[in-house]
Enzyme design. Structure first.
Site, PDB file in Angstrom:
ATOM      1  N   ARG A 116      13.211   1.222  -8.250  1.00 35.97           N
ATOM      2  CA  ARG A 116      14.011   0.018  -8.471  1.00 35.97           C
ATOM      3  C   ARG A 116      13.068  -1.177  -8.460  1.00 35.97           C
ATOM      4  O   ARG A 116      12.020  -1.127  -7.823  1.00 35.97           O
ATOM      5  CB  ARG A 116      15.044  -0.142  -7.364  1.00 35.97           C
ATOM      6  CG  ARG A 116      14.441  -0.302  -5.971  1.00 35.97           C
ATOM      7  CD  ARG A 116      15.528  -0.585  -4.955  1.00 35.97           C
ATOM      8  NE  ARG A 116      16.302   0.597  -4.682  1.00 35.97           N
ATOM      9  CZ  ARG A 116      16.078   1.410  -3.641  1.00 35.97           C
ATOM     10  NH1 ARG A 116      15.100   1.157  -2.806  1.00 35.97           N
ATOM     11  NH2 ARG A 116      16.817   2.468  -3.441  1.00 35.97           N
ATOM     12  N   SER A 153       2.996  -3.150  -7.927  1.00 33.26           N
ATOM     13  CA  SER A 153       3.488  -3.217  -6.553  1.00 33.26           C
ATOM     14  C   SER A 153       5.001  -3.257  -6.441  1.00 33.26           C
ATOM     15  O   SER A 153       5.608  -4.264  -6.027  1.00 33.26           O
ATOM     16  CB  SER A 153       2.827  -4.393  -5.845  1.00 33.26           C
ATOM     17  OG  SER A 153       1.436  -4.194  -5.884  1.00 33.26           O
ATOM     18  N   ASP A 173       0.033  -2.254  -3.949  1.00 30.53           N
ATOM     19  CA  ASP A 173      -0.890  -3.206  -3.306  1.00 30.53           C
ATOM     20  C   ASP A 173      -1.201  -2.834  -1.854  1.00 30.53           C
ATOM     21  O   ASP A 173      -2.319  -3.029  -1.368  1.00 30.53           O
ATOM     22  CB  ASP A 173      -0.374  -4.659  -3.400  1.00 30.53           C
ATOM     23  CG  ASP A 173       1.063  -4.854  -2.936  1.00 30.53           C
ATOM     24  OD1 ASP A 173       1.688  -3.881  -2.486  1.00 30.53           O
ATOM     25  OD2 ASP A 173       1.554  -5.995  -3.029  1.00 30.53           O
TER      26      ASP A 173
HETATM   27  C1  GLC Z   1       7.817  -5.194  -2.433  1.00 26.66           C
HETATM   28  C2  GLC Z   1       7.488  -3.968  -3.277  1.00 26.66           C
HETATM   29  C3  GLC Z   1       6.333  -3.209  -2.693  1.00 26.66           C
HETATM   30  C4  GLC Z   1       5.155  -4.138  -2.462  1.00 26.66           C
HETATM   31  C5  GLC Z   1       5.577  -5.342  -1.631  1.00 26.66           C
HETATM   32  C6  GLC Z   1       4.443  -6.337  -1.420  1.00 26.66           C
HETATM   33  O1  GLC Z   1       8.273  -4.760  -1.188  1.00 26.66           O
HETATM   34  O2  GLC Z   1       8.621  -3.133  -3.383  1.00 26.66           O
HETATM   35  O3  GLC Z   1       5.931  -2.159  -3.554  1.00 26.66           O
HETATM   36  O4  GLC Z   1       4.132  -3.435  -1.810  1.00 26.66           O
HETATM   37  O5  GLC Z   1       6.649  -5.993  -2.250  1.00 26.66           O
HETATM   38  O6  GLC Z   1       3.961  -6.828  -2.624  1.00 26.66           O
END
Ligand code: GLC
Length: 500
Positions: free
Chosen positions: A195, A180, A233
């Site tokens: 990133r 995620s 996620d």
């Molecule tokens: C951050 C991550 C994203 C993820 C979110 C919730 O924003 O960059 O990919 O979905 O956290 O976990």
């Protein structure tokens, strides 16, 4: 004169720790506390800083919509609007056994999901807490740790009582990797990390294909799995929520990070035109909306505390929207306000306050606890401040802290409503209405968070805003990952590769 102790008890915190509570009468204390009037004056100041008017919210929604559109048109935009190669909605009939490995912001989970079709499933899982060192160490080491946990899980769950493997020789279990963080994808089983977010900083990982890195770890530990998909996620949550309730059109995570996914017509994703994907198809988009307004900071109302959070973070300038909303930052924003009042000589004069001076010691869970304190004397807040920070508080101060938590929590919920409204507006979901599958610690544990999001939607859209409802989502990172693995298998079997 030392305050008299009036009673004591203990409370178990969500973290499992037990906190002793001693109630005291403060009227008799000799510590120089701020008066009720001073605290009320300060509160007014913070109210004007943290409150978002409906008009301001509507302006944010417009700018947000433009960013979403831009992200679909061109590659590498601030809000990257990542095509996920998850095509269309699940049928609800997906079935079979699937493994999911979920590398989130705080924990690592290994899940075995049995999809039973008809929107039903069963799940077994093991959770590991990630250490700060693991988040900052070599990336390959982090994936090695993931592989070790996966191996232990398979050894435990796929052996009989005598320790013999239940797998056929050469059998490989399908695995969905829920990773995620923002990744560019050119296939469903590939993901180049744009990133790190959420405070991660593992070295030699940004810009690399994390699916390939994890595959190396899988090979190193000779684990009998085949990684079929790499999933965010939010995408998992979108698919899992739709699996159980087809009215779901959007998914949002309000956890350590904040992000959303929704289903888009391929014909609207201009930047992947050249891939020649069927224009009638639909594909889930991982918005990575936490990045909204990053770098230029033109649209969001940032206070000086938000600017400090940003500038002292490991990624200054980035994830501007997320830094105002997600669980990783809310406690820190409140702590910075308290520290300012300590420096101004308003709070805790004559007391040792060094425990409050360490960044990130004030957890967002404390804001939840403060807002949900049911007692007149605000005993929970006494407990937090005495137990964790060794400072004495008066009732007026505690009421102030609770009101401050409310301002920060409410702003987070109303900004989240702006993001949801941008997707709803862009996709034209307002009239027919839709459900928003929502998950994450903030959504699940912060009292009143969902109500405040709903209130925000009404402020933006008027009464019609009630057509948009957030609902607690199914576990996207586990169950969603399994459903996506099943959908991917079906597409491969139907010969629709390479675009899966
Ligand atoms: C951050 C991550 C994203 C993820 C979110 C919730 O924003 O960059 O990919 O979905 O956290 O976990």
């Amino acid at each position: 004169m030392v305050a008299s102790r009036r009673g004591s008890g203990s409370i178990t915190l969500p973290t499992g720790q037990t906190m002793a509570i001693h109630t005291r009468t403060h009227e008799e204390e000799d510590l120089p506390h701020a008066t009720k009037k001073t605290m009320a004056d300060h509160l007014r100041k913070y109210e004007s800083l943290f409150t978002l008017t409906p008009q301001r919210m509507r302006m944010i929604v417009e700018a947000f919509k433009d960013s979403l559109e831009l992200g679909l048109q061109k590659p590498k935009q601030v809000v990257p609007m990542i095509p996920t190669f998850v095509f269309g909605w699940p049928t609800g009939k997906e079935s079979g056994d699937f493994l999911a490995l979920d590398l989130g912001g705080t924990n690592l989970r290994v899940c075995l999901v049995t999809l039973q079709g008809e929107g039903k499933f069963e799940m077994t899982q093991t959770k590991y807490r990630l250490t700060e060192e693991q988040k900052q160490d070599e990336g390959q080491k982090l994936f090695d740790f993931c592989a070790e946990c996966l191996k232990t899980f398979i050894d435990t769950n796929f052996t009989d009582e005598d320790g013999n493997s239940l797998l056929k020789p050469g059998e490989l279990l399908p695995l969905g990797f829920t990773f995620s963080y923002p990744c560019y994808q050119s296939r469903i089983d590939h993901g180049e990390l744009i990133r790190w977010t959420k405070g991660f900083g593992a070295k030699n990982t940004e810009g690399r294909d994390v699916a390939e890195m994890f595959r190396q770890s899988i090979e190193k530990y000779k684990i009998p799995v085949v990684m079929t998909a790499i999933i965010n996620d939010t995408t998992g949550t979108l698919i899992a929520s739709h699996y159980v309730n087809p009215k779901t059109k959007i998914a949002v995570i309000f956890g350590t990070g904040c992000n959303a996914a929704y289903m888009e017509d391929v014909s609207n994703i201009e930047k992947i035109n050249e891939l020649g994907i069927n224009k009638q198809d639909q594909m889930a988009i991982n918005c990575e909306w936490g990045a909204f307004d990053s770098f230029e900071h033109e649209h969001l109302p940032r206070t000086k505390y938000d600017i400090i959070v940003d500038e002292t973070s490991n990624k200054p300038g980035e994830q501007a929207f997320e830094k105002l909303i997600s669980g990783r930052y809310l406690g820190e924003i409140l702590r910075l306000v308290i520290c300012e009042l300590i420096d101004e000589g308003v709070l805790f004069l004559g007391q040792e306050t060094y425990k409050l001076e360490t960044p990130y010691v004030f957890e967002t869970a404390f804001l939840s606890l403060m807002e949900s304190d049911p007692t007149d004397e605000l005993l929970m807040i006494i407990g937090i401040f005495t137990h964790f920070f060794a400072v004495e508080t008066t009732l007026a101060e505690r009421q102030f802290f609770r009101a401050l938590a409310m301002l920060i929590g409410r702003r987070a919920a109303r900004l989240s409503a702006c993001g949801i409204a941008a997707i709803v507006g862009k996709m034209g979901y307002l009239d027919e209405g839709c459900l928003v599958g929502a998950d994450g610690s903030l959504y699940n544990k912060y009292p009143g968070f969902a109500d405040r999001v709903h209130e925000g939607l009404v402020d933006i859209f008027g009464e019609k805003g009630r057509n948009i409802k957030t609902v607690h989502a199914e576990d996207g990172s586990g169950v969603g990952s399994a459903i996506i693995a099943a959908m991917t298998k079906a597409r491969r079997d139907a010969g629709l590769y390479p675009h899966v």
